[in-house]
Write an enzyme that holds these catalytic residues in place. Sequence first.
Site, short mmCIF file in Angstrom:
data_model
loop_
_atom_site.label_atom_id
_atom_site.label_comp_id
_atom_site.label_asym_id
_atom_site.label_seq_id
_atom_site.Cartn_x
_atom_site.Cartn_y
_atom_site.Cartn_z
N GLU A 276 -1.82 10.92 12.93
CA GLU A 276 -0.98 10.14 12.00
C GLU A 276 -1.80 9.44 10.92
O GLU A 276 -1.81 8.21 10.83
CB GLU A 276 -0.21 9.07 12.78
CG GLU A 276 0.68 9.58 13.87
CD GLU A 276 1.22 8.46 14.76
OE1 GLU A 276 0.79 7.31 14.63
OE2 GLU A 276 2.09 8.78 15.59
N CYS A 346 -0.17 -18.46 -7.88
CA CYS A 346 -0.63 -19.85 -7.84
C CYS A 346 -1.16 -20.23 -6.46
O CYS A 346 -0.58 -21.05 -5.77
CB CYS A 346 0.49 -20.77 -8.29
SG CYS A 346 0.81 -20.52 -10.04
#
Length: 424
Positions: A276, A346
Amino acid sequence: MNPLKMDFSDLIKIAKKNGTPTYVYYEDRIRENYREFYSAFNKRYKRVKVLYAYKANSNLAICHILREEGSGADVVSKGELKTALNVGVPSEDIIFTNNCKTEEELQSALEAGILINIDSLDELQLLGRISNKKKKKAKISFRINPGVDPKTHSKVATGLRESKFGIHIENGLAFNAYRLAGEMQSMEILGIHMHIGSQITEVSPFVDGVEKLMEFVLRLKNELGIELKFVDIGGGLGIPYQEERIATPEDLANAIIPVIKKWNKRLSYEPELWLEPGRYLVGNSGILLCRVQSVKETPYKKFVNVDAGFNILLRPAMYNAYHRIRVLGKENENSTERYDIAGNICESGDILARDRELPKIIAGDILAILDTGAYGFSMSSRYNSRPLPAEVLIRSDGSVELIREREGFEDLFLHQRVPEDLKR
Ligand code: LLP
């Protein structure tokens, strides 16, 4: 095509046309990665299936490319399951793994007839109740916790004994799970699974995990008479983010196939090998383009402020991840300066790259942040009320296609409701 050897002027054009921030992916690179990965295993072991881990990048166009190459899908949610079905992946090539599936998710997985990878006994019981009610047999495997150290960042180490994932081989827990499932009429046991972590750079943790898994598969045969269709060893192979030499698919296949063959002799059958990969297939196919808005000199550092932040690329803030940076159009400049590349979120932790020696940067320059095809867009958010970025695909023939429109501000408000009295 190697994104490092390509013509960067194309990227400047894309940034101008589509705006920034924008993710750009190279179709060729994805196809090459898939072929390299698949053939490393397939030339040593005939019965191999690769199931792309959709969480790395679930853009439909990219999933289509990998489906075309023959990849199955490793999905972790109903959303990813719908994506795989939408892309046309056959149900027998889809595996649903996570540690906490809802009843709705189990129902959808059962209806779709995909493989359900069970992570706890409670989940097994719930699936048993659902499949009895629906009178439909569930195809299952169990995720095993093999208790190995993948030697990677702690946030992506899943095979450790202390991790939340998988059913432990220790204390007979996994054995008990198979025994119980074997007694349930509604369960068709098809396989076994592990996924020990991500960005793994050496083969030894995989070898340790596979040894433990295969020893357990032999016990299942000898003591419970269970023969499995497949053994899934998950994803996790890393990519070199700084041009360092790390294990390749060849190295991995070379190391684990002999181990599997050794155990197969004692098993006297040959399970399919499932893998995978996520990052390996798409990681180095992607580049994030952003634009420099300002350069600020402080008494301590020089900051380059760009119009992307950890809402767009979380990896540096989340895992202290390193991504190479190129200043487009300045590849051949020799004099450099030392910069921190600051995002526009921020928070002081929003630094995309620290202490980088780069050609002199001025406002308006376009930066390319490399190797961002995996866990880039897929981990992005609208934090600070910033719409999600655009995604662009450079096709094999060199043409450029938009594969996700940049969101607009209206998308920020789309699902919100304001109580009537507050509107007054
Ligand atoms: N299979 C399972 C069950 C997984 O949980 C994962 C990734 C994969 C396969 C694919 O792993 P890969 O080949 O991509 O390493 N956001 C992190 C990585 C998280 C990986 C989560 N699971 C990062 O940006 O580094």
